[in-house]
Write a protein that holds these residues in place. Sequence first.
Motif, PDB file in Angstrom:
ATOM      1  N   THR A  95     -25.559 -11.967  24.810  1.00 50.42           N
ATOM      2  CA  THR A  95     -26.375 -12.717  25.278  1.00 50.42           C
ATOM      3  C   THR A  95     -26.954 -11.816  25.654  1.00 50.42           C
ATOM      4  O   THR A  95     -27.170 -10.758  25.919  1.00 50.42           O
ATOM      5  N   ALA A  96     -28.644 -12.973  26.718  1.00 51.51           N
ATOM      6  CA  ALA A  96     -29.659 -12.175  26.748  1.00 51.51           C
ATOM      7  C   ALA A  96     -29.320 -11.249  28.348  1.00 51.51           C
ATOM      8  O   ALA A  96     -28.455 -11.859  28.440  1.00 51.51           O
TER       9      ALA A  96
ATOM     10  N   HIS B 225     -21.846   3.065  24.478  1.00 51.81           N
ATOM     11  CA  HIS B 225     -22.821   2.220  25.251  1.00 51.81           C
ATOM     12  C   HIS B 225     -22.287   0.439  24.789  1.00 51.81           C
ATOM     13  O   HIS B 225     -23.997  -0.283  25.029  1.00 51.81           O
ATOM     14  N   ALA B 226     -22.619  -0.027  22.936  1.00 50.85           N
ATOM     15  CA  ALA B 226     -22.411  -0.784  22.481  1.00 50.85           C
ATOM     16  C   ALA B 226     -21.703  -1.553  22.794  1.00 50.85           C
ATOM     17  O   ALA B 226     -21.256  -2.988  22.972  1.00 50.85           O
ATOM     18  N   ASP B 227     -20.312  -1.155  23.731  1.00 50.80           N
ATOM     19  CA  ASP B 227     -18.920  -1.966  23.856  1.00 50.80           C
ATOM     20  C   ASP B 227     -19.715  -3.311  25.250  1.00 50.80           C
ATOM     21  O   ASP B 227     -19.539  -2.396  26.828  1.00 50.80           O
ATOM     22  N   PHE B 228     -19.674  -4.012  25.420  1.00 51.10           N
ATOM     23  CA  PHE B 228     -19.429  -5.529  26.051  1.00 51.10           C
ATOM     24  C   PHE B 228     -18.364  -6.193  26.116  1.00 51.10           C
ATOM     25  O   PHE B 228     -18.936  -7.035  27.529  1.00 51.10           O
ATOM     26  N   ARG B 229     -17.439  -5.561  26.386  1.00 49.44           N
ATOM     27  CA  ARG B 229     -16.262  -6.557  26.446  1.00 49.44           C
ATOM     28  C   ARG B 229     -15.985  -6.369  28.414  1.00 49.44           C
ATOM     29  O   ARG B 229     -15.267  -7.780  28.159  1.00 49.44           O
ATOM     30  N   TYR B 230     -16.667  -5.977  28.527  1.00 54.88           N
ATOM     31  CA  TYR B 230     -16.482  -6.791  30.529  1.00 54.88           C
ATOM     32  C   TYR B 230     -17.274  -7.562  31.123  1.00 54.88           C
ATOM     33  O   TYR B 230     -16.548  -7.972  31.436  1.00 54.88           O
ATOM     34  N   TRP B 231     -17.980  -7.249  30.339  1.00 55.10           N
ATOM     35  CA  TRP B 231     -19.451  -8.173  30.856  1.00 55.10           C
ATOM     36  C   TRP B 231     -19.765  -9.779  29.407  1.00 55.10           C
ATOM     37  O   TRP B 231     -19.442 -10.634  30.559  1.00 55.10           O
ATOM     38  N   GLY B 232     -18.862  -9.727  28.052  1.00 56.45           N
ATOM     39  CA  GLY B 232     -19.524 -10.630  27.499  1.00 56.45           C
ATOM     40  C   GLY B 232     -19.620 -10.654  26.429  1.00 56.45           C
ATOM     41  O   GLY B 232     -19.592  -9.550  26.584  1.00 56.45           O
ATOM     42  N   PRO B 233     -20.280 -11.741  25.260  1.00 56.75           N
ATOM     43  CA  PRO B 233     -20.524 -11.839  24.074  1.00 56.75           C
ATOM     44  C   PRO B 233     -21.952 -10.838  24.470  1.00 56.75           C
ATOM     45  O   PRO B 233     -22.683 -10.695  25.174  1.00 56.75           O
ATOM     46  N   ALA B 234     -21.558  -9.855  23.447  1.00 57.87           N
ATOM     47  CA  ALA B 234     -22.989  -8.369  23.505  1.00 57.87           C
ATOM     48  C   ALA B 234     -24.577  -9.664  23.025  1.00 57.87           C
ATOM     49  O   ALA B 234     -25.358  -8.848  23.193  1.00 57.87           O
TER      50      ALA B 234
ATOM     51  N   TRP C 197     -19.635 -13.361  31.576  1.00 55.55           N
ATOM     52  CA  TRP C 197     -20.986 -13.347  31.983  1.00 55.55           C
ATOM     53  C   TRP C 197     -20.887 -14.389  33.392  1.00 55.55           C
ATOM     54  O   TRP C 197     -21.720 -15.073  33.573  1.00 55.55           O
ATOM     55  N   ALA C 198     -19.709 -14.641  33.713  1.00 54.04           N
ATOM     56  CA  ALA C 198     -19.388 -15.993  34.474  1.00 54.04           C
ATOM     57  C   ALA C 198     -19.785 -14.915  36.410  1.00 54.04           C
ATOM     58  O   ALA C 198     -19.795 -14.047  36.556  1.00 54.04           O
ATOM     59  N   GLY C 199     -19.034 -15.895  37.280  1.00 56.16           N
ATOM     60  CA  GLY C 199     -18.954 -15.977  38.466  1.00 56.16           C
ATOM     61  C   GLY C 199     -20.929 -15.372  38.976  1.00 56.16           C
ATOM     62  O   GLY C 199     -21.752 -16.154  38.631  1.00 56.16           O
ATOM     63  N   ILE C 200     -21.000 -14.630  40.000  1.00 50.19           N
ATOM     64  CA  ILE C 200     -21.580 -14.234  40.597  1.00 50.19           C
ATOM     65  C   ILE C 200     -22.285 -13.272  39.862  1.00 50.19           C
ATOM     66  O   ILE C 200     -23.868 -12.977  39.834  1.00 50.19           O
ATOM     67  N   VAL C 201     -22.308 -12.546  38.536  1.00 53.30           N
ATOM     68  CA  VAL C 201     -22.381 -11.723  37.627  1.00 53.30           C
ATOM     69  C   VAL C 201     -23.193 -12.536  36.795  1.00 53.30           C
ATOM     70  O   VAL C 201     -25.232 -12.865  36.548  1.00 53.30           O
ATOM     71  N   GLY C 202     -23.287 -13.739  36.401  1.00 46.25           N
ATOM     72  CA  GLY C 202     -23.927 -15.059  35.982  1.00 46.25           C
ATOM     73  C   GLY C 202     -25.244 -14.754  36.707  1.00 46.25           C
ATOM     74  O   GLY C 202     -26.374 -15.347  35.760  1.00 46.25           O
ATOM     75  N   ARG C 203     -25.556 -15.442  37.741  1.00 44.45           N
ATOM     76  CA  ARG C 203     -26.832 -15.471  38.677  1.00 44.45           C
ATOM     77  C   ARG C 203     -27.380 -14.070  38.215  1.00 44.45           C
ATOM     78  O   ARG C 203     -28.741 -14.709  38.719  1.00 44.45           O
ATOM     79  N   MET C 204     -26.614 -12.848  38.925  1.00 41.87           N
ATOM     80  CA  MET C 204     -28.000 -11.678  38.858  1.00 41.87           C
ATOM     81  C   MET C 204     -28.561 -11.986  37.585  1.00 41.87           C
ATOM     82  O   MET C 204     -29.059 -11.313  36.832  1.00 41.87           O
ATOM     83  N   ARG C 205     -27.122 -12.067  36.422  1.00 39.37           N
ATOM     84  CA  ARG C 205     -27.516 -12.069  34.800  1.00 39.37           C
ATOM     85  C   ARG C 205     -29.477 -12.692  34.803  1.00 39.37           C
ATOM     86  O   ARG C 205     -30.353 -11.625  34.082  1.00 39.37           O
ATOM     87  N   THR C 206     -29.096 -13.802  35.052  1.00 40.46           N
ATOM     88  CA  THR C 206     -30.651 -14.836  35.184  1.00 40.46           C
ATOM     89  C   THR C 206     -31.922 -13.966  35.654  1.00 40.46           C
ATOM     90  O   THR C 206     -32.816 -13.859  34.761  1.00 40.46           O
ATOM     91  N   ASP C 207     -31.878 -13.070  36.232  1.00 38.61           N
ATOM     92  CA  ASP C 207     -33.201 -12.368  37.149  1.00 38.61           C
ATOM     93  C   ASP C 207     -32.826 -11.147  35.999  1.00 38.61           C
ATOM     94  O   ASP C 207     -34.211 -10.232  36.198  1.00 38.61           O
ATOM     95  N   VAL C 208     -32.168 -10.250  36.100  1.00 39.74           N
ATOM     96  CA  VAL C 208     -32.653  -9.384  35.250  1.00 39.74           C
ATOM     97  C   VAL C 208     -32.798  -9.322  33.797  1.00 39.74           C
ATOM     98  O   VAL C 208     -33.906  -8.695  33.543  1.00 39.74           O
ATOM     99  N   VAL C 209     -32.792 -10.615  33.230  1.00 40.22           N
ATOM    100  CA  VAL C 209     -33.633 -11.761  32.013  1.00 40.22           C
ATOM    101  C   VAL C 209     -35.081 -11.934  32.086  1.00 40.22           C
ATOM    102  O   VAL C 209     -35.788 -11.121  31.282  1.00 40.22           O
ATOM    103  N   ASN C 210     -35.202 -12.338  33.775  1.00 41.38           N
ATOM    104  CA  ASN C 210     -36.517 -12.719  34.385  1.00 41.38           C
ATOM    105  C   ASN C 210     -37.136 -11.251  34.340  1.00 41.38           C
ATOM    106  O   ASN C 210     -38.644 -11.479  33.941  1.00 41.38           O
ATOM    107  N   ASN C 211     -36.463 -10.183  34.148  1.00 41.34           N
ATOM    108  CA  ASN C 211     -37.533  -9.275  34.872  1.00 41.34           C
ATOM    109  C   ASN C 211     -37.411  -7.707  34.004  1.00 41.34           C
ATOM    110  O   ASN C 211     -38.068  -7.086  34.942  1.00 41.34           O
ATOM    111  N   ALA C 212     -36.558  -7.571  33.504  1.00 45.96           N
ATOM    112  CA  ALA C 212     -36.156  -6.110  33.129  1.00 45.96           C
ATOM    113  C   ALA C 212     -36.406  -6.611  31.525  1.00 45.96           C
ATOM    114  O   ALA C 212     -35.828  -7.107  30.751  1.00 45.96           O
ATOM    115  N   GLN C 213     -38.483  -6.149  31.466  1.00 44.08           N
ATOM    116  CA  GLN C 213     -38.672  -6.230  30.530  1.00 44.08           C
ATOM    117  C   GLN C 213     -39.641  -5.343  29.952  1.00 44.08           C
ATOM    118  O   GLN C 213     -40.106  -3.966  31.068  1.00 44.08           O
TER     119      GLN C 213
END
Length: 293
Positions: free
Chosen positions: A53-54, A42-51, A277-293
Amino acid sequence: MRKTLRLAMGAAVLAALSGFAVATNYTLWINGRSNSATPGNHADFRYWGPATTAAGVNKKSVNWDGYNSIANTNGKVRDALDCYCTGNNWCYIAAHSAGNLQIGYSLALYGTSTRSIKTPTPNSAGTCSNSGAGTQAGWNIKWVRVAGGAAGGSELANSGDWALSEPLVSDLKTSTARAMYNHNSTQGKIFYMYAGASGTLYSALLPGQDDEAIAYHSSGGISGSSGGGFCNPSDWWCNDLTLGTAAAEGGRAKWTNHTVAFRDDGEAYNHYNNGNWAGIVGRMRTDVVNNAQ
């Protein structure tokens, strides 16, 4: 006598308070196809990007292999849900592509099942030990966000453009994905859908707007036993994918509790996160960061 009584009462209060576990929120990221990360780590973020990254509070990468069928790999997802989303702990879920099938399958088929409350410290296989606090029905999930969701399947799987030897590709055929489970059965959890439209390579195969792998009928959560062509409002030759929970232009409904949070009107986001964290994942990540707290 009074002092002794006060001390005894204080000790009783402390003992009672010690029985309450601290509530913690987690953000679980569920990958799609072709994952090189270690399943269950659960600590391996290779699929997504740098671990570094928020990506939401206490982020965890669920990690299933992205190759075998949903039925044969869903246990890794359920293990993570048991680890972090039981007892006093709650989860935010972020999924990409076939990760949409994984969380949908989990909720539809196991979302009311009896789960042992776990201590959120997984072993190397991604499983957690029982906390001794008993059981509960289903999981504590605040919401689900999905980028380039493949729960409606992809015409690229239908046509053989992906390696047919992969068991997952069979699951990604539109008719198979849509019949795999009841997509309306989310146990009341809201699915916020992010639909990318920067697709050109396979435009002849994918109906309507697409992100090069997934068409709007899937990434927008459109219901039914088959796909269809849905587009941005600027396209006059195709029914619009509406924002929110409203039916698409032409009357085709979305699955229950599915809402389009982002439609790529500017055609700027494709399907691929490219390990960064590129493409449509990057757009979603912005909202995750702002709302998953």
